[in-house]
Design a protein around this motif. Sequence first.
Motif, PDB file in Angstrom:
ATOM      1  N   GLN A  98      -6.996  61.296  40.298  1.00  0.00           N
ATOM      2  CA  GLN A  98      -7.283  62.729  40.283  1.00  0.00           C
ATOM      3  C   GLN A  98      -7.135  63.266  38.857  1.00  0.00           C
ATOM      4  O   GLN A  98      -6.164  62.961  38.183  1.00  0.00           O
ATOM      5  N   PHE A  99      -8.108  64.055  38.398  1.00  0.00           N
ATOM      6  CA  PHE A  99      -8.056  64.670  37.083  1.00  0.00           C
ATOM      7  C   PHE A  99      -8.137  66.184  37.227  1.00  0.00           C
ATOM      8  O   PHE A  99      -8.845  66.682  38.102  1.00  0.00           O
ATOM      9  N   TYR A 142     -14.446  69.777  30.832  1.00  0.00           N
ATOM     10  CA  TYR A 142     -13.689  68.719  30.165  1.00  0.00           C
ATOM     11  C   TYR A 142     -12.372  68.485  30.891  1.00  0.00           C
ATOM     12  O   TYR A 142     -11.756  69.401  31.424  1.00  0.00           O
ATOM     13  N   PRO A 143     -11.944  67.224  30.957  1.00  0.00           N
ATOM     14  CA  PRO A 143     -10.721  66.880  31.674  1.00  0.00           C
ATOM     15  C   PRO A 143      -9.483  67.050  30.798  1.00  0.00           C
ATOM     16  O   PRO A 143      -9.562  66.996  29.571  1.00  0.00           O
ATOM     17  N   ILE A 144      -8.355  67.215  31.447  1.00  0.00           N
ATOM     18  CA  ILE A 144      -7.063  67.259  30.778  1.00  0.00           C
ATOM     19  C   ILE A 144      -6.395  65.904  31.009  1.00  0.00           C
ATOM     20  O   ILE A 144      -6.485  65.335  32.094  1.00  0.00           O
ATOM     21  N   GLY A 145      -5.754  65.376  29.971  1.00  0.00           N
ATOM     22  CA  GLY A 145      -5.019  64.132  30.122  1.00  0.00           C
ATOM     23  C   GLY A 145      -5.742  62.883  29.670  1.00  0.00           C
ATOM     24  O   GLY A 145      -5.322  61.779  29.981  1.00  0.00           O
ATOM     25  N   ILE A 146      -6.831  63.064  28.947  1.00  0.00           N
ATOM     26  CA  ILE A 146      -7.547  61.914  28.397  1.00  0.00           C
ATOM     27  C   ILE A 146      -7.572  62.066  26.876  1.00  0.00           C
ATOM     28  O   ILE A 146      -7.938  63.130  26.373  1.00  0.00           O
ATOM     29  N   VAL A 147      -7.192  61.027  26.183  1.00  0.00           N
ATOM     30  CA  VAL A 147      -7.216  61.048  24.724  1.00  0.00           C
ATOM     31  C   VAL A 147      -8.660  60.893  24.270  1.00  0.00           C
ATOM     32  O   VAL A 147      -9.348  59.966  24.686  1.00  0.00           O
ATOM     33  N   THR A 189       1.595  60.856  30.839  1.00  0.00           N
ATOM     34  CA  THR A 189       1.892  61.791  31.918  1.00  0.00           C
ATOM     35  C   THR A 189       0.830  62.866  31.978  1.00  0.00           C
ATOM     36  O   THR A 189       0.366  63.361  30.951  1.00  0.00           O
ATOM     37  N   PHE A 190       0.423  63.194  33.168  1.00  0.00           N
ATOM     38  CA  PHE A 190      -0.529  64.266  33.370  1.00  0.00           C
ATOM     39  C   PHE A 190       0.245  65.547  33.650  1.00  0.00           C
ATOM     40  O   PHE A 190       1.289  65.517  34.306  1.00  0.00           O
ATOM     41  N   PRO A 191      -0.257  66.666  33.190  1.00  0.00           N
ATOM     42  CA  PRO A 191       0.438  67.917  33.478  1.00  0.00           C
ATOM     43  C   PRO A 191       0.379  68.238  34.965  1.00  0.00           C
ATOM     44  O   PRO A 191      -0.648  68.021  35.605  1.00  0.00           O
ATOM     45  N   ALA A 192       1.488  68.724  35.488  1.00  0.00           N
ATOM     46  CA  ALA A 192       1.533  69.112  36.892  1.00  0.00           C
ATOM     47  C   ALA A 192       0.758  70.407  37.110  1.00  0.00           C
ATOM     48  O   ALA A 192       0.158  70.619  38.149  1.00  0.00           O
ATOM     49  N   GLU A 193       0.797  71.271  36.099  1.00  0.00           N
ATOM     50  CA  GLU A 193       0.093  72.542  36.177  1.00  0.00           C
ATOM     51  C   GLU A 193      -0.582  72.813  34.846  1.00  0.00           C
ATOM     52  O   GLU A 193      -0.140  72.345  33.805  1.00  0.00           O
ATOM     53  N   VAL A 194      -1.638  73.590  34.898  1.00  0.00           N
ATOM     54  CA  VAL A 194      -2.349  73.991  33.691  1.00  0.00           C
ATOM     55  C   VAL A 194      -2.435  75.509  33.704  1.00  0.00           C
ATOM     56  O   VAL A 194      -2.730  76.108  34.732  1.00  0.00           O
TER      57      VAL A 194
END
Length: 73
Positions: free
Chosen positions: A3-4, A18-23, A59-64
């Motif tokens: 899940q992204f 655009y996704p969060i958590g991808i370099v 780590t992916f953010p739990a909330e944005v």
Amino acid sequence: MKQFKIIIEKHPNGYVAYPIGIVGAVVGQGETYEEALTDVKSAIACYLEIFGKEILEDTFPAEVFIAEAKVAI
């Protein structure tokens, strides 16, 4: 499956996603919300295939959150 969290922006000439958590830079676009979402999902899959899971942040953010701030220009 992973899940992204994906940001989708509406612009005068279409949508950008655009996704969060991808370099790195992974972006999708389209004339509609759905087209931009489909495009970014395809871009994520392609990016992972080329560069591997190493591009995923630990780590992916739990909330944005989206905030507004005034800046003198």
